[in-house]
Design an enzyme around this catalytic site. Structure first.
Site, PDB file in Angstrom:
ATOM      1  N   ILE A  43      -6.734  -9.583 -11.858  1.00  0.00           N
ATOM      2  CA  ILE A  43      -7.169  -9.108 -13.185  1.00  0.00           C
ATOM      3  C   ILE A  43      -8.689  -8.917 -13.153  1.00  0.00           C
ATOM      4  O   ILE A  43      -9.423  -9.806 -12.754  1.00  0.00           O
ATOM      5  CB  ILE A  43      -6.805 -10.147 -14.285  1.00  0.00           C
ATOM      6  CG1 ILE A  43      -5.277 -10.367 -14.297  1.00  0.00           C
ATOM      7  CG2 ILE A  43      -7.282  -9.686 -15.664  1.00  0.00           C
ATOM      8  CD1 ILE A  43      -4.465  -9.162 -14.745  1.00  0.00           C
ATOM      9  N   LEU A  44      -9.148  -7.721 -13.538  1.00  0.00           N
ATOM     10  CA  LEU A  44     -10.580  -7.441 -13.558  1.00  0.00           C
ATOM     11  C   LEU A  44     -11.156  -7.921 -14.891  1.00  0.00           C
ATOM     12  O   LEU A  44     -10.479  -7.873 -15.925  1.00  0.00           O
ATOM     13  CB  LEU A  44     -10.812  -5.937 -13.372  1.00  0.00           C
ATOM     14  CG  LEU A  44     -10.385  -5.405 -11.988  1.00  0.00           C
ATOM     15  CD1 LEU A  44     -10.280  -3.887 -12.010  1.00  0.00           C
ATOM     16  CD2 LEU A  44     -11.354  -5.863 -10.899  1.00  0.00           C
ATOM     17  N   HIS A  91       1.710   1.454 -13.171  1.00  0.00           N
ATOM     18  CA  HIS A  91       2.552   0.320 -13.569  1.00  0.00           C
ATOM     19  C   HIS A  91       4.013   0.752 -13.454  1.00  0.00           C
ATOM     20  O   HIS A  91       4.363   1.856 -13.905  1.00  0.00           O
ATOM     21  CB  HIS A  91       2.221  -0.117 -15.000  1.00  0.00           C
ATOM     22  CG  HIS A  91       3.035  -1.283 -15.445  1.00  0.00           C
ATOM     23  ND1 HIS A  91       2.786  -2.574 -15.005  1.00  0.00           N
ATOM     24  CD2 HIS A  91       4.123  -1.342 -16.231  1.00  0.00           C
ATOM     25  CE1 HIS A  91       3.707  -3.377 -15.543  1.00  0.00           C
ATOM     26  NE2 HIS A  91       4.530  -2.660 -16.281  1.00  0.00           N
ATOM     27  N   GLY A 139       0.775  -1.233   0.000  1.00  0.00           N
ATOM     28  CA  GLY A 139       0.000   0.000   0.000  1.00  0.00           C
ATOM     29  C   GLY A 139       0.807   1.283   0.000  1.00  0.00           C
ATOM     30  O   GLY A 139       0.324   2.324   0.430  1.00  0.00           O
ATOM     31  N   THR A 140       2.044   1.256  -0.499  1.00  0.00           N
ATOM     32  CA  THR A 140       2.825   2.504  -0.512  1.00  0.00           C
ATOM     33  C   THR A 140       2.238   3.505  -1.497  1.00  0.00           C
ATOM     34  O   THR A 140       2.301   4.709  -1.299  1.00  0.00           O
ATOM     35  CB  THR A 140       4.302   2.245  -0.880  1.00  0.00           C
ATOM     36  OG1 THR A 140       4.378   1.737  -2.214  1.00  0.00           O
ATOM     37  CG2 THR A 140       4.956   1.303   0.108  1.00  0.00           C
ATOM     38  N   ASN A 141       1.603   2.999  -2.569  1.00  0.00           N
ATOM     39  CA  ASN A 141       0.948   3.936  -3.505  1.00  0.00           C
ATOM     40  C   ASN A 141      -0.320   4.510  -2.889  1.00  0.00           C
ATOM     41  O   ASN A 141      -0.642   5.675  -3.092  1.00  0.00           O
ATOM     42  CB  ASN A 141       0.658   3.234  -4.832  1.00  0.00           C
ATOM     43  CG  ASN A 141       1.903   3.160  -5.694  1.00  0.00           C
ATOM     44  OD1 ASN A 141       2.291   4.157  -6.295  1.00  0.00           O
ATOM     45  ND2 ASN A 141       2.548   2.018  -5.719  1.00  0.00           N
ATOM     46  N   ASN A 194      -4.543   2.859 -13.336  1.00  0.00           N
ATOM     47  CA  ASN A 194      -3.597   1.906 -12.749  1.00  0.00           C
ATOM     48  C   ASN A 194      -2.183   2.472 -12.817  1.00  0.00           C
ATOM     49  O   ASN A 194      -1.832   3.182 -13.763  1.00  0.00           O
ATOM     50  CB  ASN A 194      -3.648   0.577 -13.532  1.00  0.00           C
ATOM     51  CG  ASN A 194      -2.658  -0.450 -12.999  1.00  0.00           C
ATOM     52  OD1 ASN A 194      -2.670  -0.782 -11.820  1.00  0.00           O
ATOM     53  ND2 ASN A 194      -1.777  -0.931 -13.869  1.00  0.00           N
TER      54      ASN A 194
HETATM   55  C1  GRF Z   1       4.521  -1.424  -6.865  1.00  0.00           C
HETATM   56  O1  GRF Z   1       5.710  -1.766  -7.540  1.00  0.00           O
HETATM   57  C2  GRF Z   1       3.502  -0.936  -7.876  1.00  0.00           C
HETATM   58  O2  GRF Z   1       4.083  -0.320  -9.005  1.00  0.00           O
HETATM   59  C3  GRF Z   1       2.866  -2.184  -8.333  1.00  0.00           C
HETATM   60  O3  GRF Z   1       2.708  -2.924  -7.111  1.00  0.00           O
HETATM   61  C4  GRF Z   1       3.859  -2.678  -6.289  1.00  0.00           C
HETATM   62  C5  GRF Z   1       3.461  -2.547  -4.840  1.00  0.00           C
HETATM   63  O4  GRF Z   1       2.743  -1.377  -4.679  1.00  0.00           O
HETATM   64  N1  GRF Z   1       1.645  -1.905  -9.046  1.00  0.00           N
HETATM   65  P1  GRF Z   1       2.157  -0.906  -3.232  1.00  0.00           P
HETATM   66  O5  GRF Z   1       3.328  -0.663  -2.322  1.00  0.00           O
HETATM   67  O6  GRF Z   1       1.265  -2.021  -2.703  1.00  0.00           O
HETATM   68  O7  GRF Z   1       1.408   0.340  -3.537  1.00  0.00           O
END
Ligand code: GRF
Length: 197
Positions: free
Chosen positions: A89-90, A106, A14-16, A104
């Protein structure tokens, strides 16, 4: 001013999602409001990040995932779905129903190193194997083709001589993903609001 209600779909750390929460807290998410977080994994640390930020969050079991998700999205009045480290995948039916309202992140400069089987560390391993000098991240609209939708934003990151897949992944997240995802969420939310007028 009303805001677009955003649902963030997650599967892992969940860093994003955290980057979106930080953008909200810093007042940089003016046109959208994170209204819901949904995970397909009960153990996703992203769920703890949502709880800490006071955002309603749910883990949905595999069976009937999209039906349950649709009901939740309707209940929360969601107008934009953000896939942030979401690994399920949706279906084409789902992406068609939400056409133009799913984005999304990527971890490469699409069309490089994307599509079937390219996610997480595998993307960065492929970039190192190919010997490209630059990689980065892309935010794109989601359609029925994995990583195939219209590109919204991209940000390049230079590959360093001593990079490993792990060091590269961390730098791409920090320098690119966490920057362009909040920016794209704001940009798309703003456009959706303008279209509602
Ligand atoms: C990240 O590399 C993101 O680009 C990919 O999933 C990985 C983990 O993301 N889509 P997050 O830390 O769970 O947001």
């Amino acid at each position: 001013m009303c805001k677009v209600k955003i649902a963030v779909l997650v599967s892992g750390g969940g860093t994003n999602l955290q980057a979106l929460i930080d953008a909200r807290n810093e007042g940089n998410l003016k046109s959208g409001e994170i209204a819901l977080v949904v995970s397909n994994r009960a153990d996703a640390f992203a769920l703890s990040r949502a709880a800490r930020a006071g955002i309603p969050a749910a883990h949905l079991p595999k069976d009937g995932f999209e039906e349950t998700l649709n009901a939740l999205l309707l209940e929360h009045g969601v107008g934009l779905i953000v896939l942030a480290g979401f690994l399920k995948i949706l279906s084409p039916e789902f992406t068609a129903k939400w056409n133009g309202r799913i984005i999304n992140i990527h971890p490469s400069l699409i069309p490089a190193f994307c599509g079937e089987g390219y996610y997480g560390l595998r993307v960065h391993e492929a970039a190192l194997e190919r010997g490209v000098k630059w990689t980065g991240a892309t935010v794109h609209f989601v359609n029925e083709i994995p990583d195939g939708g219209e590109i919204i934003l991209q940000k390049p990151v230079e590959i360093l001589p001593d990079d490993t897949a792990e060091s590269l992944q961390k730098r791409v997240m920090r320098e690119a993903e966490w920057v362009i995802l909040p920016e794209a969420a704001e940009r798309v939310s703003k456009k959706l609001l303008e279209e509602q007028k």
